[in-house]
Scaffold this active site. Structure first.
Site, short mmCIF file in Angstrom:
data_model
loop_
_atom_site.label_atom_id
_atom_site.label_comp_id
_atom_site.label_asym_id
_atom_site.label_seq_id
_atom_site.Cartn_x
_atom_site.Cartn_y
_atom_site.Cartn_z
N HIS A 1 4.95 -4.76 10.69
CA HIS A 1 5.37 -4.07 11.92
C HIS A 1 5.53 -5.04 13.08
CE1 HIS A 1 4.78 0.12 10.53
NE2 HIS A 1 3.79 -0.40 9.81
N ASP B 1 -0.13 -3.91 6.32
CA ASP B 1 -0.77 -3.42 7.54
C ASP B 1 -2.22 -3.89 7.65
OD1 ASP B 1 1.58 -2.11 8.07
OD2 ASP B 1 0.79 -0.09 7.76
N HIS C 1 -7.46 -0.83 5.86
CA HIS C 1 -6.41 0.07 6.36
C HIS C 1 -6.24 1.23 5.37
CE1 HIS C 1 -2.73 1.47 8.20
NE2 HIS C 1 -2.05 1.25 7.10
N HIS D 1 0.84 -1.20 0.00
CA HIS D 1 0.00 0.00 0.00
C HIS D 1 0.87 1.25 0.00
CE1 HIS D 1 0.72 -0.53 4.32
NE2 HIS D 1 0.19 0.64 4.59
N ASP E 1 5.80 4.61 5.10
CA ASP E 1 6.63 3.61 5.78
C ASP E 1 6.61 2.25 5.06
OD1 ASP E 1 3.91 3.38 6.73
OD2 ASP E 1 4.62 2.07 8.32
N HIS F 1 1.38 3.92 1.97
CA HIS F 1 1.93 4.67 3.10
C HIS F 1 3.46 4.76 3.01
CE1 HIS F 1 -1.82 4.10 5.84
NE2 HIS F 1 -1.90 5.18 5.10
FE FE Z 1 2.77 0.68 8.15
ZN ZN Z 2 0.12 1.60 6.58
#
Ligand code: FE
Ligand code: ZN
Length: 265
Positions: free
Chosen positions: A172, A134, A115, A57, A61, A59
């Site tokens: 994560h 995520d 998410h 995705h 990070d 994002h």
């Molecule tokens: Fe993330």
């Molecule tokens: Zn994310």
């Protein structure tokens, strides 16, 4: 069908980037490279040459290292068709139900909104590996940054249909915080209590708790367990549909995060 050699790189505060090496074809993909330098370093250590980036995705990070890695290696970037406008450097667009082949290693691509709107996962069946970004975490799930609880519940239901031995390579190291919350809604779950002991012991030594097994998540992840009578009792929602119970668990996790500001997801 080739099995992947998977290498985990911990980066930043709690992110995991993965290198997926397909030895027969000599291909290596970086899964969600948040940053570029630690990835280049790991590649050098392994003696692997980066040929691809797979993104789950948009994002930062997860895509933050895309352009620098592409510039350094000329790699090909794969991401979600519906999110192509916000995946930096995207070359190949994939969507739900498609197959993506990294040489002989075959990934089933699934769209799993919740998410983010355009979140996808890569399931490498023959390697028992799910790269889920995520969407699902060890004992947790992603927060609703763009999607709805209904979307995320539907997405998690899709992932729950995979085999128990599927390894959950999430993005994560949130496991310990997730487990603390999980215990607050299901303290009588023995599998959860013993998993948390193992997780605490590993984290005390700085050892990664990811990947976990989907079977283990089924037994201990509160977001996959709306049918648990203990959870239903704890949150005061008996005999309601799974979506309503999931939604309430997600709400409670958001409140829990707000109180414990070190938790994010
Ligand atoms: Fe993330
Ligand atoms: Zn994310």
């Amino acid at each position: 069908m080739t099995k992947l050699d998977i290498h985990q790189i911990p980066v930043m505060r709690d992110n995991y980037v993965y290198l997926l090496h397909e030895a027969d074809a000599g291909l290596t993909a970086a899964l969600d490279p948040a940053v570029h330098e630690p990835v280049l370093e790991a590649l050098k250590q392994k003696g692997w040459i980066l040929t691809h980036i797979l993104n789950t995705h948009h994002h930062n990070d997860h895509v933050g290292g895309n352009l620098a890695l592409k510039e350094a290696t000329g790699c090909t970037i794969v991401g979600a068709r519906i999110d192509k406008h916000r995946i930096p450097g995207i070359d190949i667009e994939v969507s739900d139900g498609e197959i993506y082949a990294l040489g002989g290693a075959i990934a089933n691509v699934m769209e799993v909104p919740g998410h983010t709107k355009g979140h996808i996962v890569y399931w490498f069946d023959a390697s028992d590996a799910l790269f889920c970004g995520d969407t699902m975490f060890a004992m947790g799930c992603g927060r609703l940054s763009e999607g709805t609880a209904e979307e995320l519940w539907t997405s998690l239901t899709k992932l729950m249909a995979l085999p128990d031995e599927t390894r959950i390579y999430c993005a994560h190291e949130y496991t310990q915080a997730n487990g603390t919350f999980a215990l607050s809604v299901e303290p009588g779950n023995k599998a959860l209590v013993s998993r948390m002991k193992e997780v605490d012991a590993k984290r005390a030594k700085g050892i990664s708790t990811v990947p976990s097994l989907l079977g283990e998540e089924r037994r201990t992840n509160p977001f996959l367990r709306p049918d648990s009578s203990e959870i239903q009792q704890k949150i005061g929602l008996r005999s309601q549909d799974n979506l309503s119970i999931f939604t309430e668990i997600r709400n409670r996790k958001d409140k829990f995060n707000a109180i414990n500001s070190q938790y994010f997801n």
